[in-house]
Enzyme design. Structure first.
Site, short mmCIF file in Angstrom:
data_model
loop_
_atom_site.label_atom_id
_atom_site.label_comp_id
_atom_site.label_asym_id
_atom_site.label_seq_id
_atom_site.Cartn_x
_atom_site.Cartn_y
_atom_site.Cartn_z
N ARG A 215 -9.55 22.44 18.56
CA ARG A 215 -8.72 22.69 17.39
C ARG A 215 -7.42 21.91 17.58
O ARG A 215 -6.37 22.47 17.88
CB ARG A 215 -8.46 24.19 17.22
CG ARG A 215 -9.72 25.00 17.17
CD ARG A 215 -9.47 26.49 17.16
NE ARG A 215 -9.11 26.96 15.82
CZ ARG A 215 -8.89 28.25 15.54
NH1 ARG A 215 -8.97 29.16 16.49
NH2 ARG A 215 -8.58 28.61 14.32
N PRO A 216 -7.47 20.59 17.45
CA PRO A 216 -6.33 19.76 17.78
C PRO A 216 -5.16 19.99 16.83
O PRO A 216 -5.33 20.36 15.68
CB PRO A 216 -6.88 18.33 17.64
CG PRO A 216 -8.03 18.46 16.70
CD PRO A 216 -8.64 19.81 16.98
N ILE A 217 -3.95 19.77 17.38
CA ILE A 217 -2.74 19.93 16.56
C ILE A 217 -2.08 18.58 16.31
O ILE A 217 -0.93 18.52 15.91
CB ILE A 217 -1.75 20.90 17.24
CG1 ILE A 217 -1.26 20.35 18.58
CG2 ILE A 217 -2.39 22.27 17.42
CD1 ILE A 217 -0.14 21.18 19.20
N ASP A 218 -2.84 17.49 16.52
CA ASP A 218 -2.23 16.17 16.39
C ASP A 218 -1.76 15.89 14.97
O ASP A 218 -0.75 15.19 14.78
CB ASP A 218 -3.22 15.08 16.85
CG ASP A 218 -4.51 15.09 16.05
OD1 ASP A 218 -5.18 16.14 16.03
OD2 ASP A 218 -4.85 14.06 15.44
N ASP B 216 -15.24 31.01 8.09
CA ASP B 216 -15.07 32.37 8.62
C ASP B 216 -16.17 33.31 8.16
O ASP B 216 -16.44 34.32 8.81
CB ASP B 216 -13.70 32.93 8.21
CG ASP B 216 -12.57 32.40 9.06
OD1 ASP B 216 -12.83 31.67 10.03
OD2 ASP B 216 -11.40 32.72 8.76
N ARG C 246 -7.84 41.73 15.54
CA ARG C 246 -6.92 40.65 15.18
C ARG C 246 -6.98 40.36 13.69
O ARG C 246 -6.01 39.88 13.10
CB ARG C 246 -7.23 39.38 15.97
CG ARG C 246 -6.90 39.44 17.45
CD ARG C 246 -7.17 38.11 18.14
NE ARG C 246 -6.66 37.02 17.32
CZ ARG C 246 -7.41 36.03 16.84
NH1 ARG C 246 -8.70 35.99 17.10
NH2 ARG C 246 -6.87 35.07 16.13
N CYS D 211 -9.04 32.34 19.07
CA CYS D 211 -10.47 32.40 19.35
C CYS D 211 -10.98 31.08 19.93
O CYS D 211 -10.50 30.02 19.58
CB CYS D 211 -11.24 32.72 18.07
SG CYS D 211 -10.98 34.40 17.46
N ARG E 203 -3.50 31.89 17.71
CA ARG E 203 -3.46 30.53 17.20
C ARG E 203 -2.32 30.34 16.20
O ARG E 203 -1.67 29.30 16.15
CB ARG E 203 -4.81 30.21 16.53
CG ARG E 203 -4.86 28.89 15.76
CD ARG E 203 -4.96 27.70 16.67
NE ARG E 203 -5.02 26.46 15.92
CZ ARG E 203 -5.08 25.26 16.49
NH1 ARG E 203 -5.10 25.16 17.80
NH2 ARG E 203 -5.12 24.17 15.77
N LYS F 158 -4.99 38.16 6.09
CA LYS F 158 -4.46 37.77 7.41
C LYS F 158 -4.01 36.32 7.42
O LYS F 158 -2.92 35.99 7.88
CB LYS F 158 -5.53 37.99 8.47
CG LYS F 158 -5.28 37.29 9.81
CD LYS F 158 -6.51 37.35 10.69
CE LYS F 158 -6.27 36.69 12.04
NZ LYS F 158 -6.34 35.22 11.97
#
Length: 435
Positions: free
Chosen positions: A121-124, A308, A400, A116, A92, A22
């Site tokens: 979970r920053p995307i900076d 995970d 998912r 989830c 996500r 996945k």
């Protein structure tokens, strides 16, 4: 609402072929937008997230065929630049479309992605890296992002403060189509990152240092269509291994990459499982079901123990003799599944980012709720060890990441049925027809 009904208390014996990953196929599907030509992917798992990714591709003009473990993707000459908000919120991994759309069209209009609830979970790092390559970013109300590169993206020297898988993949895709050379330092080295790099290389990208912390990417204006086999899903493999370890039994996994499973296998051996590998593409595990505690260990970036797999391993150890404890260094809310473990009669407690497991002799079936993808799978593993029947509510989270977890474990003798009902709270009895 999807519901899994599980009859537990039996050993698991048999053979399972592991599907494609996945976490590999989703960024590769997004990267196909960079190609001028048809992309054919094989070993593609049939997941709800894969279907969501296909809808995003179609929304920007791609033709997509998902059939019999294959994805055939034909990007248009002039793709769209905007992803509708409902599609972005669905998962996500929708964030992976930012770089390909920006590189192909000079613009990307997206929204903060869903997924989830594992904590911040920053995307900076994604955005700051793109800014170094010439992108202009405007944040709007409601989580909307307008990202433009009217003059195209240009190579840059970028150093990640943390080896983020997502940021590495975003910047790898951007650099593959940018002018000049990009040096990406502190890159993640997870197998899924390597798989994306190999896909891009197959499409004509010039990338060196694959599998190391420093990537050199010389941008190409034109990437070609290509064929690519998705790498095996190491977390699905870990799920099956942990289920057999906890329940007792024997399993042969095929289509694996055993090097990717090294840390999972290490903890299973520590807990008393017998593990043997034949080459690098199959592995066998035998368990008496009477495990011993595995002590303490931490998750971390690859090649450390994968985040995970943390709730999966914890589920396998719920009946082990002694205390085990696992600390997740990636997400602060990894162990939301602990509440479900308690309802099944386990002795667990969460302290900060550490889950403590005190082995119990007996677990009993109950109604539990899947809090997220891997936590839901962990509850399935726990339920397979419990006496009597367990219902896992909210199993759409599990879908998912697993094509059909009931079908995955059925060859081992697991008794799991799927049904659907209205979400009506814990203890709900309004279930649909069992398939």
């Amino acid at each position: 609402m999807e519901i899994l009904t599980i009859s537990g208390g039996s050993g698991l014996f048999g053979e399972v072929r592991i599907p494609g990953a996945k976490n590999s196929v989703l960024p590769i599907m997004a990267a196909s937008v960079l190609c001028r030509g048809t992309v054919t992917l094989t070993d593609v798992p049939h997941l709800s997230d894969v279907e969501a990714s296909a809808r995003i591709l179609q929304s920007v003009g791609c033709k997509v065929l998902l059939e019999n473990g294959r994805a055939v993707i034909t990007p248009p000459e002039f793709p769209g630049s905007a992803v509708p908000e409902p599609l972005m919120r669905a998962m996500r991994s929708s964030l992976f479309y930012l770089a390909p759309l920006l590189a192909r069209t000079g613009r990307a209009d997206i929204y903060t992605p869903g997924g989830c609830r594992l904590g911040a979970r920053p995307i900076d790092m994604h955005l700051s890296g793109l800014e170094k390559m010439g992108a202009h970013i405007t944040e709007k109300d409601g989580g909307a992002l307008e990202v433009t590169a009217p003059d195209g993206l240009a190579g840059a020297d970028i150093c990640l403060r943390f080896p983020s898988v997502g940021a590495t993949e975003t910047l790898l895709m951007a650099a593959a189509a940018a002018r000049g050379e990009t040096v990406l330092r502190g890159a993640a080295v997870e197998p899924e990152v390597t798989d994306l790099a190999r896909f891009l290389q197959g499409a004509g990208a010039d990338i060196t240092g694959v599998g190391t912390r420093v990537l050199h990417i010389r941008g190409r204006e034109l990437l070609m269509g290509t064929q690519h086999a998705v790498c095996p899903d190491r977390i699905t493999a870990a799920t099956v291994l942990c289920a057999v370890a906890g329940c007792g039994g024997e399993v042969l996994l095929t289509n694996t990459c055993n090097a990717h499973l090294a840390e999972v296998l290490r903890i299973l051996r520590r807990a008393g499982c017998m593990v043997s590998a034949s080459g690098d593409s199959s592995v066998a595990l035998a368990s008496s079901g009477a495990l011993r505690a595995a002590g303490g260990w931490d998750t971390g970036v690859y090649p450390s123990f994968p985040t995970d797999a943390a709730p999966l391993m914890a589920a396998a150890l719920l009946r082990a003799q002694g205390e085990s404890r696992v600390t997740d260094t990636i997400f602060e809310n990894r162990f939301a599944c602990a509440e479900g473990f308690l309802r099944l009669g386990a002795s667990v407690n969460v302290c900060g980012r550490t889950l403590h497991v005190h082995g119990m002799d007996l677990l009993n079936g109950a109604d539990v709720e899947a809090p997220d993808l891997r936590g839901g799978a962990a509850l399935v593993i726990a339920a397979l060890q419990a006496q009597g029947s367990t219902r896992v509510m909210g199993a759409e989270h599990i879908s998912r990441g697993y094509e059909d977890i009931a079908a995955l474990l059925a060859p081992l003798g697991a008794r799991i049925t799927r049904s659907w009902g209205e979400p009506c709270g814990r203890g709900c009895r309004n279930a649909g027809t069992v398939l």
